[in-house]
Design a protein around this motif. Structure first.
Motif, PDB file in Angstrom:
ATOM      1  N   ALA A   6       0.838  -1.207   0.000  1.00  0.00           N
ATOM      2  CA  ALA A   6       0.000   0.000   0.000  1.00  0.00           C
ATOM      3  C   ALA A   6       0.872   1.256   0.000  1.00  0.00           C
ATOM      4  N   GLY A   7       1.933   1.259   0.792  1.00  0.00           N
ATOM      5  CA  GLY A   7       2.846   2.396   0.828  1.00  0.00           C
ATOM      6  C   GLY A   7       3.555   2.601  -0.497  1.00  0.00           C
ATOM      7  N   ARG A   8       3.953   1.517  -1.130  1.00  0.00           N
ATOM      8  CA  ARG A   8       4.636   1.592  -2.429  1.00  0.00           C
ATOM      9  C   ARG A   8       3.771   2.295  -3.463  1.00  0.00           C
ATOM     10  N   TRP A  11       4.187   6.170  -3.669  1.00  0.00           N
ATOM     11  CA  TRP A  11       5.312   6.792  -4.363  1.00  0.00           C
ATOM     12  C   TRP A  11       5.550   6.266  -5.773  1.00  0.00           C
ATOM     13  N   THR A  12       4.780   5.274  -6.216  1.00  0.00           N
ATOM     14  CA  THR A  12       4.989   4.739  -7.564  1.00  0.00           C
ATOM     15  C   THR A  12       3.813   4.969  -8.505  1.00  0.00           C
ATOM     16  N   THR A  13       2.741   5.575  -8.028  1.00  0.00           N
ATOM     17  CA  THR A  13       1.583   5.765  -8.900  1.00  0.00           C
ATOM     18  C   THR A  13       1.515   7.205  -9.401  1.00  0.00           C
ATOM     19  N   GLU A  16      -3.111  11.136  -9.950  1.00  0.00           N
ATOM     20  CA  GLU A  16      -4.551  10.936  -9.783  1.00  0.00           C
ATOM     21  C   GLU A  16      -4.888   9.684  -8.968  1.00  0.00           C
ATOM     22  N   GLU A  17      -3.933   8.794  -8.786  1.00  0.00           N
ATOM     23  CA  GLU A  17      -4.178   7.554  -8.053  1.00  0.00           C
ATOM     24  C   GLU A  17      -3.620   7.583  -6.627  1.00  0.00           C
ATOM     25  N   VAL A  18      -2.915   8.644  -6.289  1.00  0.00           N
ATOM     26  CA  VAL A  18      -2.223   8.705  -4.998  1.00  0.00           C
ATOM     27  C   VAL A  18      -3.200   8.753  -3.829  1.00  0.00           C
ATOM     28  N   GLU A  19      -4.279   9.507  -3.955  1.00  0.00           N
ATOM     29  CA  GLU A  19      -5.222   9.645  -2.836  1.00  0.00           C
ATOM     30  C   GLU A  19      -5.787   8.283  -2.410  1.00  0.00           C
ATOM     31  N   ALA A  20      -6.142   7.450  -3.371  1.00  0.00           N
ATOM     32  CA  ALA A  20      -6.654   6.106  -3.049  1.00  0.00           C
ATOM     33  C   ALA A  20      -5.568   5.277  -2.359  1.00  0.00           C
ATOM     34  N   ALA A  21      -4.323   5.426  -2.816  1.00  0.00           N
ATOM     35  CA  ALA A  21      -3.201   4.700  -2.199  1.00  0.00           C
ATOM     36  C   ALA A  21      -2.998   5.153  -0.756  1.00  0.00           C
ATOM     37  N   GLY A  68       2.987  11.675  -0.951  1.00  0.00           N
ATOM     38  CA  GLY A  68       1.537  11.722  -0.763  1.00  0.00           C
ATOM     39  C   GLY A  68       1.017  13.023  -0.191  1.00  0.00           C
ATOM     40  N   ASP A  69       1.923  13.887   0.247  1.00  0.00           N
ATOM     41  CA  ASP A  69       1.561  15.177   0.834  1.00  0.00           C
ATOM     42  C   ASP A  69       0.552  15.005   1.982  1.00  0.00           C
ATOM     43  N   PHE A  70       0.941  14.180   2.955  1.00  0.00           N
ATOM     44  CA  PHE A  70       0.119  13.974   4.141  1.00  0.00           C
ATOM     45  C   PHE A  70       1.044  13.685   5.318  1.00  0.00           C
ATOM     46  N   SER A  71       0.482  13.667   6.513  1.00  0.00           N
ATOM     47  CA  SER A  71       1.247  13.391   7.720  1.00  0.00           C
ATOM     48  C   SER A  71       0.669  12.173   8.424  1.00  0.00           C
ATOM     49  N   ILE A  72       1.496  11.170   8.598  1.00  0.00           N
ATOM     50  CA  ILE A  72       1.057   9.977   9.321  1.00  0.00           C
ATOM     51  C   ILE A  72       0.759  10.347  10.769  1.00  0.00           C
TER      52      ILE A  72
END
Length: 116
Positions: A6-8, A11-13, A16-21, A68-72
């Protein structure tokens, strides 16, 4: 491991697909955070095998968060606190790869694969 797959994707998509990842990755970490609860480690007061296994992914958090421009930590504060607690152990902090090295690898891989 599901968490790394899921983490991969983060950074590999393509953009437009990053949010779902991200949501898939956060969902997996949420299950782990619920299991952690208010305990300092997954085994309770003792740093154990599950902690050792999971903390190995901590080096990738910066990469996931940056692409992903987010904070865990802001979304999963108990996981963030747990990771910092684990990193206070010298055996952990000295054995994990530096997060910037992991990020540089991911950046190089993305460029090589034409993802950028």
């Amino acid at each position: 491991m599901q968490m790394f797959d899921a983490g991969r994707k983060i950074w590999t998509t393509k953009e437009e697909e990053v949010e779902a990842a991200i949501e898939e990755f956060i969902g997996i970490l949420k299950v782990l955070e619920d299991e952690l609860g208010d305990k300092p480690y997954f085994g309770g007061d003792t740093f154990g095998s599950l902690d050792i296994t999971l903390v190995s992914f901590y080096s990738w958090f910066y990469t996931f968060e940056t692409f992903g421009d987010f904070s865990i930590e802001s979304r999963l504060p108990k996981i963030g606190s747990w990771a910092k607690r684990c990193m206070q152990k010298e055996t952990v902090s000295k054995s994990l790869c530096d997060e910037k090295v992991v990020y540089d690898f991911a950046l190089m891989f993305r460029k090589k694969m034409g993802i950028e």
